[in-house]
Design a protein around this motif. Structure first.
Motif, PDB file in Angstrom:
ATOM      1  N   LYS A 182       4.229   0.357   1.183  1.00 19.58           N
ATOM      2  CA  LYS A 182       3.978   0.765  -0.195  1.00 19.58           C
ATOM      3  C   LYS A 182       5.308   1.190  -0.824  1.00 19.58           C
ATOM      4  O   LYS A 182       5.961   2.111  -0.336  1.00 19.58           O
ATOM      5  CB  LYS A 182       2.984   1.924  -0.251  1.00 19.58           C
ATOM      6  N   ALA A 209       1.897  -9.184   1.758  1.00 15.48           N
ATOM      7  CA  ALA A 209       0.849  -8.501   0.999  1.00 15.48           C
ATOM      8  C   ALA A 209       1.521  -7.382   0.202  1.00 15.48           C
ATOM      9  O   ALA A 209       1.883  -6.340   0.756  1.00 15.48           O
ATOM     10  CB  ALA A 209      -0.210  -7.941   1.937  1.00 15.48           C
ATOM     11  N   ASP A 262       2.430  -4.318  -2.235  1.00 14.92           N
ATOM     12  CA  ASP A 262       1.916  -3.058  -2.782  1.00 14.92           C
ATOM     13  C   ASP A 262       3.109  -2.361  -3.427  1.00 14.92           C
ATOM     14  O   ASP A 262       3.697  -1.434  -2.877  1.00 14.92           O
ATOM     15  CB  ASP A 262       1.278  -2.202  -1.696  1.00 14.92           C
ATOM     16  N   THR A 299      -1.634 -10.316  -6.119  1.00 16.32           N
ATOM     17  CA  THR A 299      -2.106  -8.955  -6.353  1.00 16.32           C
ATOM     18  C   THR A 299      -1.111  -7.990  -5.731  1.00 16.32           C
ATOM     19  O   THR A 299      -0.352  -8.350  -4.820  1.00 16.32           O
ATOM     20  CB  THR A 299      -3.486  -8.741  -5.708  1.00 16.32           C
ATOM     21  N   GLY A 300      -1.073  -6.800  -6.236  1.00 17.18           N
ATOM     22  CA  GLY A 300      -0.238  -5.783  -5.618  1.00 17.18           C
ATOM     23  C   GLY A 300       1.136  -5.603  -6.231  1.00 17.18           C
ATOM     24  O   GLY A 300       1.899  -4.752  -5.787  1.00 17.18           O
ATOM     25  N   ASN A 338       2.494  -4.303  -9.493  1.00 13.90           N
ATOM     26  CA  ASN A 338       2.072  -3.591 -10.695  1.00 13.90           C
ATOM     27  C   ASN A 338       3.286  -3.235 -11.536  1.00 13.90           C
ATOM     28  O   ASN A 338       4.132  -2.428 -11.117  1.00 13.90           O
ATOM     29  CB  ASN A 338       1.298  -2.329 -10.309  1.00 13.90           C
ATOM     30  N   ARG A 346       4.493   6.599  -1.432  1.00 19.16           N
ATOM     31  CA  ARG A 346       5.338   5.419  -1.526  1.00 19.16           C
ATOM     32  C   ARG A 346       6.796   5.712  -1.172  1.00 19.16           C
ATOM     33  O   ARG A 346       7.280   6.825  -1.374  1.00 19.16           O
ATOM     34  CB  ARG A 346       5.274   4.830  -2.940  1.00 19.16           C
TER      35      ARG A 346
END
Length: 360
Positions: free
Chosen positions: A125, A151, A153, A180-181, A183, A219
């Motif tokens: 993250k 993946a 994040d 996705t992920g 932002n 994070r």
């Protein structure tokens, strides 16, 4: 070149900074800002950690200068390498590049160097925070993760003065629209005339950070931008319960903690005016100086040329071999411990203790 952690099975040789770079693309990114893409004329491939930088040797009209630029491309695309540069009002090297660098021209580059990278992170993250051209290492890290099919994040916060100065906005939106992920959070200080802005506006602060990233405590943070911007981000995080061991910034001013060798030398007096001397062996020049002068300063006063970039121990451009004597070196990560043990120093941040001899 730093040791890579990618272990890519290249069938072609890996580029080293002994070979010139050839410019193959100049692409405008924003006001006074361009991305410059280079290839190796030998066909060699580029291997580096996302977030590292190059030091370019730029032949300006007033003489050769060395300037350090973070690589904005990703090592997952190894046939070319790209740096993105913004010219400030007082720019010399970058201004020359924007005005003169064209396809087919070749430049000397030193590197890649630097340790500001998420390559060795165990976190899944991330919070990437940048301002202005400080976005370049974040772009490299994000593109690499995206290309590798990780993946994602990532909360990606990009700050600028006005919307037209938000670099890589379209490229980031392209990636975010296809996975996705990732932002995206764009922040501007003010809107532009006839261009409505519906995103975040103002200066990034603790409250805005909480709104954009409610789980920021979980994070790993990477921050890059002007020194004052990074200080404000660091303070905003440290004033909360955030674990600052998970905070990283690409600083072009703060020195790294001294090594054991440097700590011992720091105890010695560095204030004896006129009681040091530096022997530049290959140039056959002996120069008397103060122990508070750097080796680079002594070289300039003695008429000896030592290439230099950042001038505070980060880029590694001024690395030279110390033959004898002792120096006090307060670097910012531009030289490795094995190089120090082998007798190398950075001329820009090393001051002589008594008599010192260097190879150049």
């Amino acid at each position: 070149m730093t040791e890579s952690t990618h272990n890519t099975p290249f069938t072609r040789p890996v580029w080293s900074d002994k070979e010139l770079l050839e410019c193959v693309s100049v692409y405008p990114e924003g006001p006074n800002t361009c991305s410059f893409t280079f290839r190796a004329t030998s066909g060699a491939l580029f291997d580096f950690d996302p977030g590292q930088f190059l030091t370019l040797e730029i032949p300006t009209g007033s003489g050769t200068v060395h300037r350090t630029y973070t690589i904005s491309s990703s090592p997952s695309r190894p046939r070319t390498i790209t740096i993105t540069a913004k010219a400030q009002n007082d720019s010399i090297g970058t201004r020359w590049m924007l005005d003169n660098l064209k396809n087919g021209m070749r430049l000397k580059a030193i590197g890649p160097s630097g340790s500001f990278s998420n390559t060795r992170s165990k976190s899944k993250k991330f919070l990437f925070i940048s301002a202005g051209s400080g976005i370049t290492p974040m772009m490299s890290m994000t593109t690499c993760l995206w290309d590798e099919g990780q993946a994602l994040d990532i909360v990606f916060i990009s700050c600028a003065r006005v919307p037209s100065e938000l670099l890589f906005r379209q490229s980031l939106e392209y990636m975010a629209n296809r996975t996705t992920g990732l932002n995206l959070r764009f922040v501007v200080e003010k809107a532009e005339l006839y261009q409505p802005w519906t995103g975040y506006q103002g200066r990034l602060d603790q409250e805005m950070l909480r709104q954009m990233t409610p789980d920021y405590l979980d994070r790993e943070v990477y921050c890059c931008g002007p020194e004052q911007f990074m200080q404000s981000v660091s303070k905003a995080l440290s004033d909360t319960a955030y674990d600052m061991d998970k905070y990283h910034q690409e600083s072009f001013g703060a020195a790294a903690p001294p090594s054991k060798q440097q700590a011992k030398l720091a105890d010695k007096s560095l204030t004896c005016d006129g009681c040091a001397e530096v022997h530049f062996e290959k140039s056959d020049v002996l120069h008397k100086c103060a122990e508070s002068d750097t080796i680079l300063t002594a070289a300039k006063l003695a008429g000896v040329s030592i290439p230099a970039g950042c001038t505070f121990g980060l880029c590694g451009t001024c690395k030279i071999k110390k033959v004898s004597g002792e120096v006090h070196m307060a670097h910012s990560g531009g030289i490795s411990e094995p190089d120090i043990q082998a007798g190398y120093i950075l001329a820009c941040c090393s001051t002589p203790i008594g008599k010192v001899s260097v190879e150049i």
